[in-house]
Design a protein around this motif. Structure first.
Motif, PDB file in Angstrom:
ATOM      1  N   LEU A   7      47.359  45.315  38.109  1.00 34.43           N
ATOM      2  CA  LEU A   7      47.563  45.383  36.671  1.00 34.43           C
ATOM      3  C   LEU A   7      48.689  46.371  36.391  1.00 34.43           C
ATOM      4  O   LEU A   7      49.033  47.177  37.262  1.00 34.43           O
ATOM      5  N   PRO A   8      49.247  46.348  35.192  1.00 29.46           N
ATOM      6  CA  PRO A   8      50.276  47.337  34.849  1.00 29.46           C
ATOM      7  C   PRO A   8      49.752  48.771  34.972  1.00 29.46           C
ATOM      8  O   PRO A   8      48.536  49.011  34.895  1.00 29.46           O
ATOM      9  N   ASN A   9      50.678  49.680  35.137  1.00 27.48           N
ATOM     10  CA  ASN A   9      50.379  51.109  35.172  1.00 27.48           C
ATOM     11  C   ASN A   9      49.498  51.499  36.369  1.00 27.48           C
ATOM     12  O   ASN A   9      48.633  52.369  36.250  1.00 27.48           O
ATOM     13  N   TYR A  10      49.713  50.834  37.504  1.00 29.64           N
ATOM     14  CA  TYR A  10      49.043  51.160  38.776  1.00 29.64           C
ATOM     15  C   TYR A  10      47.523  51.104  38.688  1.00 29.64           C
ATOM     16  O   TYR A  10      46.822  51.997  39.130  1.00 29.64           O
ATOM     17  N   ARG A  11      47.041  50.025  38.115  1.00 33.31           N
ATOM     18  CA  ARG A  11      45.605  49.786  38.060  1.00 33.31           C
ATOM     19  C   ARG A  11      45.281  48.524  38.847  1.00 33.31           C
ATOM     20  O   ARG A  11      46.120  47.642  39.000  1.00 33.31           O
ATOM     21  N   LEU A  12      44.053  48.444  39.327  1.00 32.13           N
ATOM     22  CA  LEU A  12      43.572  47.266  40.046  1.00 32.13           C
ATOM     23  C   LEU A  12      42.349  46.707  39.339  1.00 32.13           C
ATOM     24  O   LEU A  12      41.456  47.464  38.950  1.00 32.13           O
ATOM     25  N   SER A  13      42.306  45.398  39.198  1.00 30.87           N
ATOM     26  CA  SER A  13      41.126  44.700  38.703  1.00 30.87           C
ATOM     27  C   SER A  13      40.417  44.147  39.931  1.00 30.87           C
ATOM     28  O   SER A  13      40.983  43.324  40.656  1.00 30.87           O
ATOM     29  N   VAL A  14      39.202  44.623  40.165  1.00 33.55           N
ATOM     30  CA  VAL A  14      38.455  44.240  41.365  1.00 33.55           C
ATOM     31  C   VAL A  14      37.235  43.432  40.955  1.00 33.55           C
ATOM     32  O   VAL A  14      36.417  43.881  40.154  1.00 33.55           O
ATOM     33  N   HIS A  15      37.134  42.234  41.500  1.00 32.17           N
ATOM     34  CA  HIS A  15      36.019  41.331  41.220  1.00 32.17           C
ATOM     35  C   HIS A  15      35.095  41.333  42.440  1.00 32.17           C
ATOM     36  O   HIS A  15      35.514  40.959  43.536  1.00 32.17           O
ATOM     37  N   PHE A  16      33.858  41.741  42.232  1.00 33.95           N
ATOM     38  CA  PHE A  16      32.885  41.852  43.319  1.00 33.95           C
ATOM     39  C   PHE A  16      32.053  40.571  43.439  1.00 33.95           C
ATOM     40  O   PHE A  16      31.965  39.779  42.503  1.00 33.95           O
ATOM     41  N   ALA A  17      31.437  40.402  44.585  1.00 33.78           N
ATOM     42  CA  ALA A  17      30.650  39.204  44.882  1.00 33.78           C
ATOM     43  C   ALA A  17      29.478  39.026  43.924  1.00 33.78           C
ATOM     44  O   ALA A  17      29.048  37.894  43.681  1.00 33.78           O
ATOM     45  N   ASP A  18      28.965  40.116  43.360  1.00 43.14           N
ATOM     46  CA  ASP A  18      27.825  40.009  42.438  1.00 43.14           C
ATOM     47  C   ASP A  18      28.239  39.664  41.009  1.00 43.14           C
ATOM     48  O   ASP A  18      27.429  39.660  40.094  1.00 43.14           O
ATOM     49  N   GLY A  19      29.535  39.383  40.810  1.00 39.58           N
ATOM     50  CA  GLY A  19      30.030  38.984  39.502  1.00 39.58           C
ATOM     51  C   GLY A  19      30.576  40.122  38.653  1.00 39.58           C
ATOM     52  O   GLY A  19      31.130  39.886  37.583  1.00 39.58           O
TER      53      GLY A  19
END
Length: 66
Positions: A7-19
């Motif tokens: 994501l912008p500004n050095y962020r991460l969107s992390v999607h886990f297996a549990d939703g």
């Protein structure tokens, strides 16, 4: 961990297996770990983030992971 997106500004969107999806700010790690600081000047590399094999972390290259 199933999916990670930069994501912008050095962020991460992390999607886990549990939703669950969480947003992580990587910027504080630039001060903590010199190896991660290279991402601060490499926005193209930062955007190439992937989930590592096994789903226990994220990787940018063979030498750079969390």
């Amino acid at each position: 961990m199933k999916v990670v997106n930069s994501l912008p500004n050095y962020r991460l969107s992390v999607h886990f297996a549990d939703g669950v999806t969480k947003i992580y700010d990587v910027k504080p790690l630039f001060e903590k770990w010199e190896s991660i600081k290279v991402l601060e000047d490499a926005t193209v590399l930062f955007s190439d983030v992937e989930v590592d094999i096994g789903g226990y972390g994220v990787i940018w290259s063979d030498d750079l992971d969390l």
